[in-house]
Design a protein around this motif. Structure first.
Motif, PDB file in Angstrom:
ATOM      1  N   CYS A 273       0.844  -1.199   0.000  1.00 34.24           N
ATOM      2  CA  CYS A 273       0.000   0.000   0.000  1.00 34.24           C
ATOM      3  C   CYS A 273       0.878   1.247   0.000  1.00 34.24           C
ATOM      4  O   CYS A 273       1.677   1.444   0.915  1.00 34.24           O
ATOM      5  N   VAL A 274       0.703   2.059  -1.044  1.00 34.08           N
ATOM      6  CA  VAL A 274       1.538   3.264  -1.155  1.00 34.08           C
ATOM      7  C   VAL A 274       0.819   4.485  -0.567  1.00 34.08           C
ATOM      8  O   VAL A 274       1.213   5.624  -0.802  1.00 34.08           O
ATOM      9  N   ASP A 275      -0.264   4.222   0.163  1.00 36.15           N
ATOM     10  CA  ASP A 275      -0.992   5.267   0.898  1.00 36.15           C
ATOM     11  C   ASP A 275      -1.414   6.426  -0.019  1.00 36.15           C
ATOM     12  O   ASP A 275      -1.372   7.585   0.372  1.00 36.15           O
ATOM     13  N   CYS A 276      -1.836   6.051  -1.236  1.00 34.05           N
ATOM     14  CA  CYS A 276      -2.191   7.087  -2.206  1.00 34.05           C
ATOM     15  C   CYS A 276      -3.581   7.664  -1.954  1.00 34.05           C
ATOM     16  O   CYS A 276      -3.945   8.711  -2.494  1.00 34.05           O
ATOM     17  N   GLY A 277      -4.395   6.948  -1.181  1.00 28.09           N
ATOM     18  CA  GLY A 277      -5.737   7.439  -0.853  1.00 28.09           C
ATOM     19  C   GLY A 277      -6.746   7.290  -1.974  1.00 28.09           C
ATOM     20  O   GLY A 277      -7.888   7.740  -1.858  1.00 28.09           O
ATOM     21  N   CYS A 279      -8.331   4.613  -2.940  1.00 26.71           N
ATOM     22  CA  CYS A 279      -9.474   3.772  -2.527  1.00 26.71           C
ATOM     23  C   CYS A 279     -10.483   4.600  -1.736  1.00 26.71           C
ATOM     24  O   CYS A 279     -11.686   4.348  -1.793  1.00 26.71           O
ATOM     25  N   ARG A 290      -9.327   0.357   4.450  1.00 23.85           N
ATOM     26  CA  ARG A 290      -8.169  -0.176   5.183  1.00 23.85           C
ATOM     27  C   ARG A 290      -8.427  -0.219   6.688  1.00 23.85           C
ATOM     28  O   ARG A 290      -7.702  -0.861   7.428  1.00 23.85           O
ATOM     29  N   CYS A 307      -7.689   0.588  -6.437  1.00 20.19           N
ATOM     30  CA  CYS A 307      -6.420   0.042  -5.959  1.00 20.19           C
ATOM     31  C   CYS A 307      -5.749  -0.818  -7.042  1.00 20.19           C
ATOM     32  O   CYS A 307      -4.526  -0.771  -7.200  1.00 20.19           O
ATOM     33  N   MET A 311      -2.006  -0.517  -8.376  1.00 28.56           N
ATOM     34  CA  MET A 311      -1.072  -1.657  -8.363  1.00 28.56           C
ATOM     35  C   MET A 311      -0.468  -1.880  -9.757  1.00 28.56           C
ATOM     36  O   MET A 311       0.710  -2.199  -9.889  1.00 28.56           O
ATOM     37  N   VAL A 321      -6.775  -4.751  -2.461  1.00 30.68           N
ATOM     38  CA  VAL A 321      -8.149  -4.642  -1.960  1.00 30.68           C
ATOM     39  C   VAL A 321      -8.968  -5.560  -2.865  1.00 30.68           C
ATOM     40  O   VAL A 321      -8.876  -5.461  -4.086  1.00 30.68           O
TER      41      VAL A 321
HETATM   42  S1  SF4 Z   1      -5.660   2.505  -3.345  1.00 30.11           S
HETATM   43 FE1  SF4 Z   1      -4.510   0.733  -2.698  1.00 30.11          FE
HETATM   44  S2  SF4 Z   1      -2.439   1.544  -2.545  1.00 30.11           S
HETATM   45 FE2  SF4 Z   1      -3.749   3.320  -2.595  1.00 30.11          FE
HETATM   46  S3  SF4 Z   1      -4.172   3.736  -0.428  1.00 30.11           S
HETATM   47 FE3  SF4 Z   1      -5.809   2.403  -1.134  1.00 30.11          FE
HETATM   48  S4  SF4 Z   1      -5.089   0.371  -0.589  1.00 30.11           S
HETATM   49 FE4  SF4 Z   1      -3.310   1.696  -0.513  1.00 30.11          FE
END
Ligand code: SF4
Ligand code: SF4
Length: 487
Positions: A273-277, A279, A290, A307, A311, A321
């Motif tokens: 997870c790159v915490d891109c937000g 999702c 999450r 997500c 990816m 996800v």
């Molecule tokens: S879209 Fe995927 S990678 Fe980005 S924050 Fe959500 S779970 Fe993490």
């Protein structure tokens, strides 16, 4: 930017308890992917069906309405293509409701709130309203930016256009609803010239208002605060049902792509997870998957699409996800492989019950009679002894011709000794034990019938008597038994 989940009173400090949680505006972002495509396809199918079905014609003969789906309140009939339901057959509706409930339970046992995410009316119309909003006002980023800036004339124009389109959709929704209750082309013409019944305008008004408010303004709040299904569903589900989940074992520890790369190079654990937000940004209810299973999650799968797209861009496998079971979440954390069990006692029970109810309904429909006979014995007096010693009993007989053609029925007395006779008010007959009753298509005929036992007949206080009706042309018949009372 991330958007918080709808706040509840439990989010506040104990000393600052509030009974009302102010709604936070959610700005869902558009997303592309397989779940989004499926939602679009279902939306087109469902709305197309709802808006145009009243115009589909179905020939039922010269004397019956030709609208395929019609709820005819004045004639007290429900028409569904080749099926015609009378008020006496309301058990079909009960059967349909039981089937709908069982199907919902089965869907829940297999894939959680799949109904909420894809098929619920609230979801379908909200999706459509959001699409209009995006077309007119722009995507998430533009809308957030516009909301923060002072109102300008172009912005006012956009807002007015959006609400006009919303109201038109809402009005069309209410308009389509009333078309199910009358001949659609005729009612459209009457509505256009202001000649439709008042009740049609009232219902269009009510549905226009509810669609506009619920799909345009309340949106996710209907799912979170108003709908009982999430609570019921939570009580019915089990650990084998598929739900949208975040794979913590793969995703954590999370952090920016740069940070994760650096950690990986140092040999430290680095999640996918790159915490891109993304999702969170696409979520129509504004939650973060999450954080685990949540009541506000309608299981629409849009965060999976978001997500998966991320990816793909960063060269990692999809499915961080994804739909998965509680059992597998635990197994993944323990380093074990996924296991699925779709065939289990509860799914078998639901499938058996659905098959039984549908089988029973199909059987009764296939063997449905187009004649119905009801016999009601007079209660007061139960019998009358005439001056010549004969005994008379009175009955109210209701004969229903469900066919769309005129029919002649021969009604005869059965199961009674020689010498019994009958008369019906308004019907002449040479045969004392039978008579021919003409009855127009699609109506119920009520008759006052008197049955006579001869004097000196050997009678019990109560003996069985049968009334048999037979279509003189087709031979379709029905027999109803009642009682003949004597002193
Ligand atoms: S879209 Fe995927 S990678 Fe980005 S924050 Fe959500 S779970 Fe993490
Ligand atoms: S968390 Fe995901 S599945 Fe749940 S409502 Fe939001 S986008 Fe849909």
């Amino acid at each position: 930017m991330t958007v918080d989940a709808p706040q509840t009173s439990s989010d506040n400090n104990p000393g600052d308890l509030q009974l009302y949680a102010k709604a936070k505006k959610v700005y869902p972002q558009s997303v592309k992917g397989r779940f989004r495509n499926f939602k679009w396809a279902f939306m087109i199918f469902a709305l197309g069906l709802y808006y145009f079905l009243p115009f589909v014609r179905w020939d039922r003969g010269p004397n019956a309405p030709d609208q395929a789906v019609l709820i005819d309140f004045p004639a007290r009939r429900f028409y569904f293509f080749f099926i015609e339901i009378w008020p006496q057959e309301i058990y079909y509706l009960t059967g349909l409701l039981i089937l709908a409930a069982l199907t919902l339970f089965l869907m829940n046992a297999l894939a959680g709130r799949v109904w909420c995410g894809y098929m619920c009316f609230q979801t379908v119309w909200t999706d459509l309203f959001m699409l209009v909003e995006r077309w007119i006002e722009g995507d998430r980023r533009e809308r957030i930016k516009a909301d923060k800036q002072p109102m300008t004339l172009p912005r006012v124009g956009k807002l007015i256009s959006k609400h006009i389109v919303w109201l038109l959709i809402a009005w069309w929704t209410g308009g389509a609803w009333v078309l199910y209750f009358a001949d659609a082309p005729t009612l459209v013409e009457e509505l256009a010239f202001g000649q439709a019944p008042m009740v049609a305008y009232v219902w269009i008004g009510i549905l226009t208002a509810t669609t506009y408010i619920m799909a345009g303004h309340m949106r996710e709040q209907v799912c979170v605060y108003m709908c009982p299904w999430p609570r019921i569903q939570a009580a019915l589900t089990d650990e084998w049902a598929l739900n949208v989940t975040y794979r913590k074992d793969r995703g954590e520890p999370r952090g920016s792509l740069k940070k994760m790369k650096a950690r990986a190079e140092e040999g430290l654990p680095a999640g996918d997870c790159v915490d891109c937000g993304q999702c969170v940004a696409v979520c129509p209810t504004g939650i973060d998957i999450r954080d685990g299973a949540q009541l506000a999650c309608i299981q629409c799968g849009l965060c999976i699409d978001a997500c998966d797209n991320v990816m793909e861009k960063i060269g990692k496998p999809r499915g961080l996800v994804d739909y998965d079971t509680d059992i597998n979440i635990q197994r993944h954390l323990e380093g074990k492989d996924s296991v699925y069990r779709f065939i289990r006692p509860r799914t078998i029970i639901y499938i058996v019950m659905i098959s039984l109810v549908s089988g029973l309904m199909l059987y009764t429909l296939a063997n449905r009679q187009l004649v119905d006979l009801n016999v009601l014995h007079d209660r007061n007096p139960l019998f009358v002894t005439l001056s010549d010693g004969s005994i008379r009993n009175g009955y109210t007989i209701r004969l229903i011709n469900k066919a769309s053609t005129h029919r002649d029925f021969e009604m005869s007395l059965v199961g009674v000794p020689e010498g019994f006779s009958m008369k019906a008010v308004g019907i002449e007959s040479d045969d004392p034990r039978s008579m021919v009753i003409p009855i127009d298509q699609d109506i119920t005929k009520e008759l006052r019938v008197q049955v006579f036992a001869p004097p000196q007949a050997d009678l019990d206080k109560s003996q069985s008597i049968g009334f048999n009706v037979r279509d003189t042309e087709t031979g379709e018949a029905q027999l109803v038994t009642d009682y003949f009372k004597a002193p």
